[in-house]
Design a protein around this motif. Structure first.
Motif, PDB file in Angstrom:
ATOM      1  N   ALA A 187      43.305  28.769  46.301  1.00 33.27           N
ATOM      2  CA  ALA A 187      44.224  29.430  45.375  1.00 33.27           C
ATOM      3  C   ALA A 187      43.456  30.387  44.475  1.00 33.27           C
ATOM      4  O   ALA A 187      43.883  31.534  44.259  1.00 33.27           O
ATOM      5  N   SER A 188      42.301  29.951  43.979  1.00 34.51           N
ATOM      6  CA  SER A 188      41.503  30.814  43.097  1.00 34.51           C
ATOM      7  C   SER A 188      41.071  32.067  43.845  1.00 34.51           C
ATOM      8  O   SER A 188      41.147  33.182  43.324  1.00 34.51           O
ATOM      9  N   HIS A 189      40.639  31.829  45.101  1.00 32.71           N
ATOM     10  CA  HIS A 189      40.188  32.958  45.909  1.00 32.71           C
ATOM     11  C   HIS A 189      41.328  33.967  46.106  1.00 32.71           C
ATOM     12  O   HIS A 189      41.138  35.171  45.947  1.00 32.71           O
ATOM     13  N   GLU A 190      42.513  33.447  46.459  1.00 32.71           N
ATOM     14  CA  GLU A 190      43.658  34.320  46.712  1.00 32.71           C
ATOM     15  C   GLU A 190      44.056  35.096  45.457  1.00 32.71           C
ATOM     16  O   GLU A 190      44.514  36.220  45.533  1.00 32.71           O
ATOM     17  N   LEU A 191      43.889  34.476  44.293  1.00 30.46           N
ATOM     18  CA  LEU A 191      44.252  35.161  43.050  1.00 30.46           C
ATOM     19  C   LEU A 191      43.181  36.169  42.639  1.00 30.46           C
ATOM     20  O   LEU A 191      43.472  37.186  42.013  1.00 30.46           O
ATOM     21  N   ARG A 192      41.943  35.888  43.027  1.00 26.81           N
ATOM     22  CA  ARG A 192      40.855  36.778  42.611  1.00 26.81           C
ATOM     23  C   ARG A 192      40.908  38.109  43.364  1.00 26.81           C
ATOM     24  O   ARG A 192      40.590  39.158  42.813  1.00 26.81           O
ATOM     25  N   THR A 193      41.321  38.044  44.649  1.00 29.28           N
ATOM     26  CA  THR A 193      41.331  39.255  45.456  1.00 29.28           C
ATOM     27  C   THR A 193      42.190  40.360  44.824  1.00 29.28           C
ATOM     28  O   THR A 193      41.676  41.467  44.611  1.00 29.28           O
ATOM     29  N   PRO A 194      43.458  40.137  44.501  1.00 22.35           N
ATOM     30  CA  PRO A 194      44.234  41.220  43.870  1.00 22.35           C
ATOM     31  C   PRO A 194      43.657  41.645  42.531  1.00 22.35           C
ATOM     32  O   PRO A 194      43.686  42.842  42.200  1.00 22.35           O
ATOM     33  N   LEU A 195      43.077  40.694  41.796  1.00 22.90           N
ATOM     34  CA  LEU A 195      42.477  41.054  40.502  1.00 22.90           C
ATOM     35  C   LEU A 195      41.334  42.039  40.707  1.00 22.90           C
ATOM     36  O   LEU A 195      41.183  43.017  39.968  1.00 22.90           O
ATOM     37  N   THR A 196      40.522  41.791  41.752  1.00 29.35           N
ATOM     38  CA  THR A 196      39.405  42.679  42.045  1.00 29.35           C
ATOM     39  C   THR A 196      39.915  44.074  42.395  1.00 29.35           C
ATOM     40  O   THR A 196      39.363  45.088  41.945  1.00 29.35           O
ATOM     41  N   VAL A 197      40.979  44.116  43.209  1.00 27.33           N
ATOM     42  CA  VAL A 197      41.547  45.407  43.602  1.00 27.33           C
ATOM     43  C   VAL A 197      42.031  46.167  42.369  1.00 27.33           C
ATOM     44  O   VAL A 197      41.727  47.352  42.187  1.00 27.33           O
ATOM     45  N   ILE A 198      42.767  45.465  41.519  1.00 23.10           N
ATOM     46  CA  ILE A 198      43.312  46.112  40.319  1.00 23.10           C
ATOM     47  C   ILE A 198      42.184  46.656  39.447  1.00 23.10           C
ATOM     48  O   ILE A 198      42.187  47.819  39.019  1.00 23.10           O
TER      49      ILE A 198
END
Ligand SMILES: Nc1ncnc2c1ncn2[C@@H]1O[C@H](COP(=O)(O)OP(=O)(O)O)[C@@H](O)[C@H]1O
Ligand SMILES: [Mg+2]
Length: 500
Positions: free
Chosen positions: A267-278
């Protein structure tokens, strides 16, 4: 002194107490039994000897003859040698006895060594013997100790009254009883010792698996989930059963713990990916002194997409977090055929596929319509994602043994056989890059599974007759038909999180 509270001392004390109690009861029974049996025996002997004595006196001729017969009996068995006291009061002479010291002791009989008090006691005893009532009595005589005495009063042929007495010392009975007591004392002590040793060994055997279990529990408590009781062959059934269920419990705990950890990591990984993109997009924008309006809109679009993705992901995570709660499902009466048709119509407007209704059985279910809709939309959305424009997406709902089976068929590439069992796991994706592009995090089918299980059903994945995938789930039911069916549970139909 804490060891006194332990299982071992308690068991040992218990076993020892039981053995001591049993030995005590047995002792009392045997001691008294021995005493009364010996007393009965000596009374029997005494009576039959008295019969013989009386016969010999009575069968003699005249008083003189009786005296002679009595004297012969007395002379034949002196008291000191036999512990038998014999006496006869027959007129015409002194008392005939085998213990003259006691019964004929006149003043100064052998009294040189005896005190006046003792002499008085002896005279009293002699008097009581000579005046005794007929029958069997136990008496204490000075010097002679305790005696069982049988007394008879008879009349010779000429009417002369005669008193016959026969006594037997009770000392042998006393000795026998003391022997029994001694034997019991020794035997009891040995039995007690054996009980303590046996109890200690036994208690050790009983306590050791408990101690081992306490050790394992302590290690688990300190965070190490790996130790196990490992039931052994020779162990008692109860201990083995306890050890096995203890180990099973630890297995489940360890498994749940591992899954939980993996879930949080995913879950953390999945949430981090869009944060990195943003963050990356915003930094690109910030580097430009005067970004063009197109550039700003491009970044805005990208950021909004990622925010949507995060929103869907958190919604799905929330759904799964609540899946084990009772309130996850709020049942109402669901008429399956119109429900499915309406749902497909709603989804059909969102993509250019050939949407079709397969077989729809006319049944009613006591189910949560929002959860069913959520699960079916996830299936339809997957079918859309895995088919080309114009591809086939078909929904059906069939009644089968005790369940209603919902299934979505498509004519896409299908699901590899090796992945079919795992696609329902959280975050499992067959082709991660493709799913990522299409916005799925691998939670859609996990939600389908949670909804199915909350309704007492299961999930399935296989081949569609159209060559693509066939994915679906069952719901336990159906309930009675018509509006008079199961009571509609309280609960709104407001929208809840969905991956559609
Ligand atoms: N209709 C389908 N055709 C082919 N593959 C599918 C289909 N439905 C699901 N899958 C596979 O199962 C995986 C898990 O599905 P899902 O849980 O919905 O996750 P997501 O859609 O987010 O990837 C998908 O990544 C996909 O690989
Ligand atoms: Mg999906």
């Amino acid at each position: 002194m804490t060891w006194l509270g332990g299982l071992r001392p308690r068991l040992v004390a218990g076993v020892a107490a039981i053995v001591a109690l049993c030995a005590g009861l047995a002792f009392v029974a045997v001691y008294h039994g021995t005493g009364s049996e010996l007393r009965r025996q000596s009374a029997r002997d005494l009576r039959s000897d008295m019969d013989a004595f009386a016969r010999s006196v009575m069968s003699a001729r005249g008083v003189r003859g009786a005296r002679v017969a009595a004297e012969r009996s007395a002379g034949g068995q002196p008291f000191r040698a036999t512990s038998r006291l014999l006496y006869a009061v027959i007129p015409g002479g002194p008392v005939i006895t085998n213990e003259p010291e006691l019964l004929n002791a006149g003043p100064g009989g052998d009294g040189a060594t005896e005190s006046p008090a003792q002499e008085a006691r002896e005279r009293a005893a002699a008097r009581s013997l000579l005046n005794a009532e007929p029958g069997l009595t136990e008496r204490h005589l000075p010097d002679a100790g305790n005696l069982l005495v049988d007394v008879r009063r008879l009349h010779l042929a000429d009417g002369t009254p005669v008193l016959l007495g026969l006594g037997e010392s009770t000392a042998p009975t006393g000795r026998a009883k003391r022997g029994v007591a001694k034997a019991f004392g020794l035997g009891g002590a040995l039995a007690l010792l054996a009980a303590v040793i046996g109890g200690t060994l036994l208690a050790g055997g009983v306590a050791s698996p408990l101690r081992r279990m306490a050790g394992v529990a302590a290690r688990v408590d300190s965070g190490d989930l790996s130790p196990r009781m490992a039931a052994r062959r020779g162990q008692a059934t109860e201990v083995r059963a306890l050890a096995e269920s203890f180990d099973r419990m630890l297995d489940r705990l360890q498994d749940a713990f591992a899954r939980q950890t993996a879930f949080v990591a995913d879950a953390s990984h999945e949430l981090r990916t869009p944060l990195t993109v943003i963050r990356g997009q915003l930094e690109v924008l910030a580097l430009q002194a005067a970004p063009s309006p197109e550039e700003v809109r491009r970044v805005e679009r990208l950021v909004l997409t990622e925010i949507d993705r995060m929103g869907r992901l958190t919604e799905d995570l929330l759904v799964l977090a609540h899946a084990d709660e009772d309130a996850f499902v709020r049942r109402a009466d669901v008429a399956v055929a119109p429900f499915a048709a309406e749902l497909l119509e709603g989804v059909a407007a969102t993509a250019d596929r050939r949407f079709a209704l397969g077989r729809l059985d006319d049944v009613h279910l006591a189910a949560d319509p929002d959860r069913l809709a959520q699960a079916l939309r996830n299936l339809l959305r997957n079918a859309i994602e895995h088919t080309e424009s114009g591809g086939l997406v078909r929904l059906e709902a069939r009644r089968a043994a005790g369940v209603v089976a919902f299934a979505v068929d498509d004519d896409g590439p299908g699901i590899p056989v090796g992945d079919r069992a795992r696609i329902f796991d959280r975050f499992h994706r067959v082709d991660a890059s493709r799913s990522r592009r299409d916005g799925g995090a691998g939670l859609g089918l996990a939600i389908v599974k949670a909804v199915a299980e909350a309704h007492g059903g299961t999930v399935f994945a296989g081949d569609s007759p159209e060559g693509g995938a066939r994915v679906g789930f069952t719901v336990r039911g159906p309930g009675p038909r018509g509006p008079g069916g199961p009571p509609a549970a309280a609960g709104g139909h407001g929208s809840r999180g969905s991956t559609v």
